[in-house]
Design an enzyme around this catalytic site. Structure first.
Site, PDB file in Angstrom:
ATOM      1  N   ASP A  22       0.830  -1.209   0.000  1.00 15.46           N
ATOM      2  CA  ASP A  22       0.000   0.000   0.000  1.00 15.46           C
ATOM      3  C   ASP A  22       0.866   1.262   0.000  1.00 15.46           C
ATOM      4  O   ASP A  22       1.974   1.252   0.526  1.00 15.46           O
ATOM      5  CB  ASP A  22      -0.897  -0.034   1.253  1.00 15.46           C
ATOM      6  CG  ASP A  22      -2.089   0.890   1.110  1.00 15.46           C
ATOM      7  OD1 ASP A  22      -2.300   1.452   0.020  1.00 15.46           O
ATOM      8  OD2 ASP A  22      -2.813   1.064   2.109  1.00 15.46           O
ATOM      9  N   GLY A  23       0.311   2.342  -0.562  1.00 14.82           N
ATOM     10  CA  GLY A  23       0.980   3.643  -0.480  1.00 14.82           C
ATOM     11  C   GLY A  23       1.583   4.138  -1.782  1.00 14.82           C
ATOM     12  O   GLY A  23       2.237   5.179  -1.794  1.00 14.82           O
ATOM     13  N   ASN A  24       1.331   3.419  -2.877  1.00 15.94           N
ATOM     14  CA  ASN A  24       1.891   3.858  -4.167  1.00 15.94           C
ATOM     15  C   ASN A  24       1.349   5.235  -4.567  1.00 15.94           C
ATOM     16  O   ASN A  24       2.087   6.088  -5.056  1.00 15.94           O
ATOM     17  CB  ASN A  24       1.522   2.877  -5.282  1.00 15.94           C
ATOM     18  CG  ASN A  24       2.132   1.512  -5.078  1.00 15.94           C
ATOM     19  OD1 ASN A  24       2.999   1.347  -4.240  1.00 15.94           O
ATOM     20  ND2 ASN A  24       1.665   0.536  -5.833  1.00 15.94           N
ATOM     21  N   ARG A  26       0.098   7.642  -2.625  1.00 16.68           N
ATOM     22  CA  ARG A  26       0.629   8.715  -1.773  1.00 16.68           C
ATOM     23  C   ARG A  26       2.081   9.042  -2.127  1.00 16.68           C
ATOM     24  O   ARG A  26       2.497  10.197  -2.122  1.00 16.68           O
ATOM     25  CB  ARG A  26       0.517   8.317  -0.286  1.00 16.68           C
ATOM     26  CG  ARG A  26      -0.847   8.677   0.296  1.00 16.68           C
ATOM     27  CD  ARG A  26      -1.119   7.921   1.572  1.00 16.68           C
ATOM     28  NE  ARG A  26      -1.481   6.531   1.267  1.00 16.68           N
ATOM     29  CZ  ARG A  26      -1.606   5.580   2.196  1.00 16.68           C
ATOM     30  NH1 ARG A  26      -1.361   5.863   3.459  1.00 16.68           N
ATOM     31  NH2 ARG A  26      -1.963   4.373   1.859  1.00 16.68           N
ATOM     32  N   TRP A  27       2.841   8.000  -2.442  1.00 17.04           N
ATOM     33  CA  TRP A  27       4.249   8.206  -2.831  1.00 17.04           C
ATOM     34  C   TRP A  27       4.302   9.122  -4.057  1.00 17.04           C
ATOM     35  O   TRP A  27       5.101  10.047  -4.120  1.00 17.04           O
ATOM     36  CB  TRP A  27       4.877   6.849  -3.130  1.00 17.04           C
ATOM     37  CG  TRP A  27       6.336   6.850  -3.433  1.00 17.04           C
ATOM     38  CD1 TRP A  27       7.361   6.667  -2.553  1.00 17.04           C
ATOM     39  CD2 TRP A  27       6.942   7.035  -4.729  1.00 17.04           C
ATOM     40  NE1 TRP A  27       8.564   6.726  -3.216  1.00 17.04           N
ATOM     41  CE2 TRP A  27       8.337   6.953  -4.547  1.00 17.04           C
ATOM     42  CE3 TRP A  27       6.444   7.265  -6.015  1.00 17.04           C
ATOM     43  CZ2 TRP A  27       9.240   7.081  -5.603  1.00 17.04           C
ATOM     44  CZ3 TRP A  27       7.345   7.402  -7.067  1.00 17.04           C
ATOM     45  CH2 TRP A  27       8.717   7.315  -6.854  1.00 17.04           C
ATOM     46  N   HIS A  39       2.894   3.305  -8.835  1.00 17.80           N
ATOM     47  CA  HIS A  39       2.789   1.864  -9.103  1.00 17.80           C
ATOM     48  C   HIS A  39       4.067   1.358  -9.785  1.00 17.80           C
ATOM     49  O   HIS A  39       4.571   0.289  -9.474  1.00 17.80           O
ATOM     50  CB  HIS A  39       1.572   1.559  -9.968  1.00 17.80           C
ATOM     51  CG  HIS A  39       0.261   1.929  -9.312  1.00 17.80           C
ATOM     52  ND1 HIS A  39      -0.047   1.572  -8.022  1.00 17.80           N
ATOM     53  CD2 HIS A  39      -0.819   2.623  -9.771  1.00 17.80           C
ATOM     54  CE1 HIS A  39      -1.268   2.028  -7.715  1.00 17.80           C
ATOM     55  NE2 HIS A  39      -1.742   2.672  -8.756  1.00 17.80           N
ATOM     56  N   SER A  67      -7.097  -5.735  -6.127  1.00 22.59           N
ATOM     57  CA  SER A  67      -8.254  -6.306  -5.429  1.00 22.59           C
ATOM     58  C   SER A  67      -9.510  -6.239  -6.298  1.00 22.59           C
ATOM     59  O   SER A  67      -9.570  -5.478  -7.282  1.00 22.59           O
ATOM     60  CB  SER A  67      -8.501  -5.553  -4.120  1.00 22.59           C
ATOM     61  OG  SER A  67      -9.029  -4.275  -4.396  1.00 22.59           O
ATOM     62  N   GLU A  69     -12.093  -4.798  -5.499  1.00 18.07           N
ATOM     63  CA  GLU A  69     -12.573  -3.409  -5.382  1.00 18.07           C
ATOM     64  C   GLU A  69     -11.784  -2.457  -6.286  1.00 18.07           C
ATOM     65  O   GLU A  69     -12.291  -1.424  -6.715  1.00 18.07           O
ATOM     66  CB  GLU A  69     -12.478  -2.932  -3.922  1.00 18.07           C
ATOM     67  CG  GLU A  69     -13.434  -3.630  -2.956  1.00 18.07           C
ATOM     68  CD  GLU A  69     -13.020  -5.067  -2.596  1.00 18.07           C
ATOM     69  OE1 GLU A  69     -11.828  -5.419  -2.783  1.00 18.07           O
ATOM     70  OE2 GLU A  69     -13.902  -5.840  -2.145  1.00 18.07           O
ATOM     71  N   TRP A  71     -11.121  -2.678  -9.277  1.00 23.41           N
ATOM     72  CA  TRP A  71     -11.739  -2.518 -10.603  1.00 23.41           C
ATOM     73  C   TRP A  71     -12.521  -1.215 -10.686  1.00 23.41           C
ATOM     74  O   TRP A  71     -12.782  -0.705 -11.768  1.00 23.41           O
ATOM     75  CB  TRP A  71     -12.675  -3.692 -10.920  1.00 23.41           C
ATOM     76  CG  TRP A  71     -11.972  -4.978 -11.256  1.00 23.41           C
ATOM     77  CD1 TRP A  71     -12.019  -6.135 -10.539  1.00 23.41           C
ATOM     78  CD2 TRP A  71     -11.136  -5.247 -12.386  1.00 23.41           C
ATOM     79  NE1 TRP A  71     -11.255  -7.111 -11.145  1.00 23.41           N
ATOM     80  CE2 TRP A  71     -10.700  -6.596 -12.286  1.00 23.41           C
ATOM     81  CE3 TRP A  71     -10.704  -4.498 -13.483  1.00 23.41           C
ATOM     82  CZ2 TRP A  71      -9.865  -7.192 -13.228  1.00 23.41           C
ATOM     83  CZ3 TRP A  71      -9.866  -5.094 -14.423  1.00 23.41           C
ATOM     84  CH2 TRP A  71      -9.459  -6.420 -14.299  1.00 23.41           C
ATOM     85  N   ARG A  73     -11.552   1.682  -9.641  1.00 21.67           N
ATOM     86  CA  ARG A  73     -10.682   2.867  -9.777  1.00 21.67           C
ATOM     87  C   ARG A  73     -10.846   3.460 -11.185  1.00 21.67           C
ATOM     88  O   ARG A  73     -11.358   2.783 -12.087  1.00 21.67           O
ATOM     89  CB  ARG A  73      -9.227   2.464  -9.538  1.00 21.67           C
ATOM     90  CG  ARG A  73      -8.982   2.159  -8.074  1.00 21.67           C
ATOM     91  CD  ARG A  73      -7.513   2.150  -7.736  1.00 21.67           C
ATOM     92  NE  ARG A  73      -7.363   1.953  -6.313  1.00 21.67           N
ATOM     93  CZ  ARG A  73      -6.226   2.102  -5.656  1.00 21.67           C
ATOM     94  NH1 ARG A  73      -5.139   2.465  -6.283  1.00 21.67           N
ATOM     95  NH2 ARG A  73      -6.174   1.903  -4.354  1.00 21.67           N
ATOM     96  N   LEU A 133      10.667 -20.971  -4.564  1.00 27.36           N
ATOM     97  CA  LEU A 133       9.718 -20.027  -3.958  1.00 27.36           C
ATOM     98  C   LEU A 133       8.445 -20.021  -4.797  1.00 27.36           C
ATOM     99  O   LEU A 133       8.519 -19.914  -6.024  1.00 27.36           O
ATOM    100  CB  LEU A 133      10.315 -18.612  -3.958  1.00 27.36           C
ATOM    101  CG  LEU A 133       9.362 -17.462  -3.624  1.00 27.36           C
ATOM    102  CD1 LEU A 133       9.062 -17.417  -2.125  1.00 27.36           C
ATOM    103  CD2 LEU A 133       9.949 -16.115  -4.057  1.00 27.36           C
TER     104      LEU A 133
HETATM  105  C1  FPP Z   1      -2.067   0.093  -3.389  1.00 25.90           C
HETATM  106  O1  FPP Z   1      -1.567   1.414  -3.327  1.00 25.90           O
HETATM  107  C2  FPP Z   1      -1.455  -0.623  -4.500  1.00 25.90           C
HETATM  108  C3  FPP Z   1      -2.127  -1.146  -5.566  1.00 25.90           C
HETATM  109  C4  FPP Z   1      -3.581  -1.051  -5.724  1.00 25.90           C
HETATM  110  C5  FPP Z   1      -1.418  -1.802  -6.679  1.00 25.90           C
HETATM  111  C6  FPP Z   1      -0.212  -2.615  -6.328  1.00 25.90           C
HETATM  112  C7  FPP Z   1       0.609  -2.716  -7.538  1.00 25.90           C
HETATM  113  C8  FPP Z   1       1.939  -2.612  -7.597  1.00 25.90           C
HETATM  114  C9  FPP Z   1       2.820  -2.544  -6.422  1.00 25.90           C
HETATM  115  C10 FPP Z   1       2.541  -2.540  -8.962  1.00 25.90           C
HETATM  116  C11 FPP Z   1       3.497  -3.610  -9.273  1.00 25.90           C
HETATM  117  C12 FPP Z   1       2.984  -4.968  -8.956  1.00 25.90           C
HETATM  118  C13 FPP Z   1       3.370  -6.082  -9.608  1.00 25.90           C
HETATM  119  C14 FPP Z   1       2.892  -7.391  -9.165  1.00 25.90           C
HETATM  120  C15 FPP Z   1       4.285  -6.045 -10.732  1.00 25.90           C
HETATM  121  P1  FPP Z   1      -2.592   2.625  -3.514  1.00 25.90           P
HETATM  122  O2  FPP Z   1      -2.640   2.956  -4.958  1.00 25.90           O
HETATM  123  O3  FPP Z   1      -3.905   2.283  -2.905  1.00 25.90           O
HETATM  124  O4  FPP Z   1      -1.860   3.736  -2.701  1.00 25.90           O
HETATM  125  P2  FPP Z   1      -2.553   4.926  -1.857  1.00 25.90           P
HETATM  126  O5  FPP Z   1      -3.321   4.271  -0.736  1.00 25.90           O
HETATM  127  O6  FPP Z   1      -1.386   5.719  -1.368  1.00 25.90           O
HETATM  128  O7  FPP Z   1      -3.429   5.672  -2.812  1.00 25.90           O
END
Ligand code: FPP
Length: 255
Positions: A22-24, A26-27, A39, A67, A69, A71, A73, A133
């Site tokens: 989580d946090g992509n 916000r980053w 992402h 997830s 959910e 879908w 977005r 793995l």
């Molecule tokens: C949640 O952060 C993250 C996701 C919904 C997507 C996860 C996907 C990746 C890490 C991309 C790469 C993955 C693979 C398997 C190659 P958010 O977008 O909800 O962050 P936020 O809460 O800060 O808005």
């Protein structure tokens, strides 16, 4: 194997780690970048956890990639994520084979765009003999949906006379989950300081240890991963038993 027995003495690395990445968003926001850049940066952390998990002898790694959910977005973000998944699968195949990584997927894969589903299936097939793995991507995945699907399948077995309602046990439900052979996660890591399960592995997380870190997923590096594993090592897992019972079980396992 029973899910409530003290199956694991906590001085070993976890056998199964599950991660809510989580946090992509916000980053990216912090850097005034589009969310997709978060992402994209998150994909680098994926590579790191896969490599480190393999190096440490962790046997199963489940990543919550998308997830049920998610879908909902904006279409642009969903499309960008699907593109990233396809790219990841294409780029990582050689490394997966080299590192003895078997790719698996759980979720409603039928909803994925054709190109992603095809790459996923091809990569799963090409890596199916690897046994260092198991990398399990939870993609188009929801814990409630997984349990609903298990219920439907059990109900159908009952209607067809293949199963008696008395035979619906915990083990029977487990046998109808997406990946019944995979042991429950020992450790669940969630990044970005959020204290939620978010519809992830609802059945399987019953006795998992949970470690939440404030670090945003794209900043999740080796040191942070080691810190989560150290936090796990300090936990006293009792699986609903008393400390004395756990000690006795340990003594029996290592006389
Ligand atoms: C949640 O952060 C993250 C996701 C919904 C997507 C996860 C996907 C990746 C890490 C991309 C790469 C993955 C693979 C398997 C190659 P958010 O977008 O909800 O962050 P936020 O809460 O800060 O808005």
């Amino acid at each position: 194997m029973s899910t409530t027995a003290p199956s694991q003495i906590n001085d070993q690395p976890p056998r199964h780690v599950a991660i809510v990445m989580d946090g992509n968003g916000r980053w990216a926001n912090q850097r005034h970048l589009p969310r997709v850049e978060g992402h994209r940066a998150g994909a680098k952390s994926v590579r790191m956890v896969v490599e480190e998990s393999r190096r440490l002898g962790i046997r199963y790694l489940t990543l919550f990639a998308f997830s049920t959910e998610n879908w909902q977005r904006p279409a642009e973000e969903v499309g960008a994520l699907m593109g990233l998944f396809a790219q990841y699968l294409e780029h990582e195949l050689t490394l997966m084979l080299k590192n003895d990584v078997r790719l698996r997927a759980i979720g409603d894969l039928a909803r994925l765009p054709e190109a992603v589903r095809r790459s996923l299936c091809a990569t799963m097939q090409k890596t199916e003999r690897a046994n260092g793995l198991d990398l399990i991507l939870a993609i188009s995945y929801g814990g409630r949906e997984e349990l609903t699907s298990a219920c439907k399948s059990i109900a159908s077995d009952v209607v067809q006379g293949k199963l008696n309602p008395d035979q619906i046990t915990n083990q029977c439900i487990r046998d109808h989950l997406y990946a019944p052979d995979v042991p429950d996660p020992d450790l669940l890591i969630r990044t970005s300081d959020e204290y939620r399960i978010s519809n992830f592995l609802l059945w399987q997380l019953a006795y998992s240890e949970i470690v939440v870190t404030p670090v945003l997923w794209p900043d999740f590096n080796k040191q942070e991963y080691m810190a989560c594993l150290e936090a796990y090592n300090k936990r006293n897992r009792r699986f609903g038993l008393t400390s004395e019972q756990i000690e006795e079980a340990r003594a029996r396992a290592c006389p």
